[in-house]
Design an enzyme around this catalytic site. Structure first.
Site, PDB file in Angstrom:
ATOM      1  N   HIS A  29       0.869  -1.183   0.000  1.00 16.20           N
ATOM      2  CA  HIS A  29       0.000   0.000   0.000  1.00 16.20           C
ATOM      3  C   HIS A  29       0.908   1.235   0.000  1.00 16.20           C
ATOM      4  O   HIS A  29       2.007   1.194   0.548  1.00 16.20           O
ATOM      5  CB  HIS A  29      -0.837  -0.058   1.284  1.00 16.20           C
ATOM      6  CG  HIS A  29      -1.915   0.968   1.400  1.00 16.20           C
ATOM      7  ND1 HIS A  29      -1.667   2.271   1.769  1.00 16.20           N
ATOM      8  CD2 HIS A  29      -3.251   0.885   1.215  1.00 16.20           C
ATOM      9  CE1 HIS A  29      -2.812   2.935   1.814  1.00 16.20           C
ATOM     10  NE2 HIS A  29      -3.798   2.118   1.477  1.00 16.20           N
ATOM     11  N   ASP A  36       2.910  -4.332   8.172  1.00 18.87           N
ATOM     12  CA  ASP A  36       1.712  -3.515   7.947  1.00 18.87           C
ATOM     13  C   ASP A  36       0.519  -4.456   8.154  1.00 18.87           C
ATOM     14  O   ASP A  36       0.216  -5.289   7.302  1.00 18.87           O
ATOM     15  CB  ASP A  36       1.751  -2.944   6.522  1.00 18.87           C
ATOM     16  CG  ASP A  36       0.433  -2.296   6.123  1.00 18.87           C
ATOM     17  OD1 ASP A  36      -0.549  -2.390   6.869  1.00 18.87           O
ATOM     18  OD2 ASP A  36       0.391  -1.708   5.023  1.00 18.87           O
ATOM     19  N   GLN A  76      -4.658  -4.972   7.076  1.00 22.35           N
ATOM     20  CA  GLN A  76      -5.663  -5.910   6.566  1.00 22.35           C
ATOM     21  C   GLN A  76      -5.624  -7.260   7.276  1.00 22.35           C
ATOM     22  O   GLN A  76      -6.346  -8.181   6.886  1.00 22.35           O
ATOM     23  CB  GLN A  76      -5.482  -6.126   5.047  1.00 22.35           C
ATOM     24  CG  GLN A  76      -5.651  -4.865   4.220  1.00 22.35           C
ATOM     25  CD  GLN A  76      -7.079  -4.314   4.230  1.00 22.35           C
ATOM     26  OE1 GLN A  76      -8.025  -4.975   4.662  1.00 22.35           O
ATOM     27  NE2 GLN A  76      -7.242  -3.090   3.760  1.00 22.35           N
ATOM     28  N   LYS A 102     -10.788  -0.143  10.415  1.00 23.69           N
ATOM     29  CA  LYS A 102     -10.997  -1.342   9.593  1.00 23.69           C
ATOM     30  C   LYS A 102     -11.434  -2.528  10.438  1.00 23.69           C
ATOM     31  O   LYS A 102     -11.655  -3.618   9.928  1.00 23.69           O
ATOM     32  CB  LYS A 102      -9.711  -1.680   8.833  1.00 23.69           C
ATOM     33  CG  LYS A 102      -9.322  -0.634   7.784  1.00 23.69           C
ATOM     34  CD  LYS A 102      -8.089  -1.064   7.036  1.00 23.69           C
ATOM     35  CE  LYS A 102      -7.445   0.057   6.242  1.00 23.69           C
ATOM     36  NZ  LYS A 102      -8.169   0.437   5.037  1.00 23.69           N
ATOM     37  N   CYS A 104      -4.785   2.519  -3.658  1.00 25.72           N
ATOM     38  CA  CYS A 104      -3.552   3.014  -3.026  1.00 25.72           C
ATOM     39  C   CYS A 104      -2.394   2.045  -3.246  1.00 25.72           C
ATOM     40  O   CYS A 104      -1.584   1.815  -2.331  1.00 25.72           O
ATOM     41  CB  CYS A 104      -3.737   3.273  -1.531  1.00 25.72           C
ATOM     42  SG  CYS A 104      -4.979   4.501  -1.191  1.00 25.72           S
TER      43      CYS A 104
HETATM   44  N1  PLP Z   1      -1.921  -0.634   4.573  1.00 20.36           N
HETATM   45  C1  PLP Z   1      -2.879  -1.350   3.979  1.00 20.36           C
HETATM   46  C2  PLP Z   1      -2.592  -2.739   3.531  1.00 20.36           C
HETATM   47  C3  PLP Z   1      -4.157  -0.808   3.813  1.00 20.36           C
HETATM   48  O1  PLP Z   1      -5.110  -1.528   3.223  1.00 20.36           O
HETATM   49  C4  PLP Z   1      -4.403   0.499   4.284  1.00 20.36           C
HETATM   50  C5  PLP Z   1      -5.728   1.136   4.091  1.00 20.36           C
HETATM   51  O2  PLP Z   1      -6.453   0.850   3.171  1.00 20.36           O
HETATM   52  C6  PLP Z   1      -3.373   1.194   4.896  1.00 20.36           C
HETATM   53  C7  PLP Z   1      -2.142   0.604   5.020  1.00 20.36           C
HETATM   54  C8  PLP Z   1      -3.563   2.585   5.407  1.00 20.36           C
HETATM   55  O3  PLP Z   1      -4.440   2.604   6.469  1.00 20.36           O
HETATM   56  P1  PLP Z   1      -4.973   3.994   7.065  1.00 20.36           P
HETATM   57  O4  PLP Z   1      -5.506   4.769   5.896  1.00 20.36           O
HETATM   58  O5  PLP Z   1      -6.024   3.584   8.031  1.00 20.36           O
HETATM   59  O6  PLP Z   1      -3.806   4.679   7.692  1.00 20.36           O
END
Ligand code: PLP
Length: 406
Positions: A121, A198, A201, A224, A361
């Site tokens: 991401h 990270d 998910q 989430k 993203c």
């Molecule tokens: N990493 C992953 C795999 C994601 O799916 C997301 C959000 O969609 C993020 C990071 C970023 O999360 P946040 O926007 O809650 O900071």
């Protein structure tokens, strides 16, 4: 798991959108919130809204107890050793930025390497690009297998003694790939690199044990996992966090402030400058209670059944391409022939079905897949097989609507 009673806890699901009962298939972007969380926020703002760690008054004490109580819930949720290792942040993005700017800046120099993958991401790419530029370190990409997985052999070859940081998503928000982060952490540690996970998910959908994964940092977002927006968690091993400088400076995080120099509070507060996200953390605590009452194992099993069912049904639609490996988390990313995913999502929306369309993203991954965008249906504990039947019907309608491209 009794999905009917789970659904009853989510008021938002019981409405019509564009004249059809809502089918919400966008939980990877953000999950819906159960009444338990909504009521907890209501209770806080109506009953004991106050700043924490400051006042000696009754409301302040109650707010502090609830805020710190939520930290303990998070600690148990991810099996961290101590609440000192649980830092509240705005979300995954802020957590990874904190690691990059604090740990990264202090520990990287020219010649050092940061290893990530093309499936990350943007939140797990750009902070590393920036810190690489600032420190002269090199950002290195581990290759992906053709089905969108990571091979441990590639990991062994990419991670070397030059590697100082390995930062990889636990579960892909596009491919649904479940990455072997425990094994990757072991490889990183062989080379004395730190492992950042990270978990945006994964934390909402599976039991996480940071001790078992033996990762050095783990980041996730409350919104989430049935919690409010604006709250997330940075887990870090105590020794590493102790040695790191705060990323933000101001009120709340200090011990003594002199005219030209200051000292910091102990962990975890030295990383929580300014008035913390009090309501968010308390809401996240309620979300954790809610998920624990159902059981993460039950949730994972339910989503597994849903995704197997979805893949089976969607594979029967001519011209539909599904991206990602067979063994996947609870989401399906797809395209239908040459129909733009925004058009797919628009037709589905007219049927009351919410899916995500775009680059998710993950622009480098879109280029790796050789597409500009995709549609994505993502599932959570409140989804049912009927939701998937509605999706499949909606996709048939999409095909009829854009019949000329087939
Ligand atoms: N990493 C992953 C795999 C994601 O799916 C997301 C959000 O969609 C993020 C990071 C970023 O999360 P946040 O926007 O809650 O900071």
């Amino acid at each position: 798991m009794d999905v009917k009673s789970v659904r009853d806890a989510f008021p938002i699901l019981h409405q019509e959108v564009n004249g059809h009962p809502l089918v919400y298939l966008d939980s990877s972007a953000t999950s819906q919130k159960p009444v338990q969380v909504i009521e907890k926020l209501d209770e806080y703002y109506r009953g004991y809204n106050s700043n924490v760690h400051r006042g000696v008054h009754t409301l302040g004490t109650k707010a502090t107890d609830e805020y710190e109580g939520a930290r303990e819930k998070v600690r148990q949720f991810i099996n961290a050793q101590s609440t000192q290792e649980v830092i509240f942040t705005r979300g995954t993005t802020t957590a990874i930025n904190t690691i990059a700017s604090s740990y990264g800046r202090a520990n990287l120099k020219p010649g050092d390497e940061i290893v990530i993958t093309p499936m990350e991401h943007h939140s797990n790419i750009i902070p590393w690009q920036q810190v690489a530029k600032e420190t002269g370190a090199t950002l290195k990409y581990m290759p992906l297998q053709p089905n969108g997985t990571i091979s441990l052999q590639d990991a062994e070859e990419t991670i070397t003694d030059q590697t100082k940081i390995v930062s990889i998503m636990h579960v892909s928000n596009v491919l649904g790939t479940i990455n072997p982060v425990k094994e990757l952490a072991a490889i990183a540690h062989k080379h004395e690199a730190v492992m950042v996970v990270d978990g945006a998910q994964s934390a909402p959908h599976m039991r996480i044990d940071v001790k078992d994964l033996d990762c050095d940092f783990y980041a996730f977002s409350g919104h989430k996992m049935c919690g409010p927006t604006g709250i997330g968690v940075l887990y870090g091993k105590r020794q590493l966090l102790n040695d790191m400088e705060p990323a933000e400076f101001g009120g709340e995080m200090i011990d003594f402030v002199n005219l030209y120099d200051s000292t910091w509070k102990e962990l975890p507060w030295k990383f929580e400058g300014g008035t913390p996200i009090i309501g968010g953390a308390i809401g996240l605590g309620a979300a954790i209670d809610f998920l624990n009452d159902i059981g993460l194992e039950e949730i994972e099993k339910h989503e597994h059944e849903l995704v197997d069912y979805a893949v089976e049904k969607m594979n029967q639609i001519d011209g539909l391409t599904i991206y990602g490996p067979e063994e996947r988390a609870g989401l399906v990313t797809f395209n239908i022939s040459d129909v733009h995913p925004h058009d797919v999502a628009t037709v589905l929306d007219a049927e009351g079905i919410a899916v995500r369309a775009g680059h998710h993203c993950a622009q480098p991954l879109m280029r790796w897949l050789d597409v500009t965008a995709t549609a994505r249906a993502s599932f959570y504990l409140y989804n049912t097989k009927e939701d998937i039947d509605r999706l499949v019907e909606g996709l048939q309608t999409t095909k009829e609507y854009f019949g000329d491209v087939f």
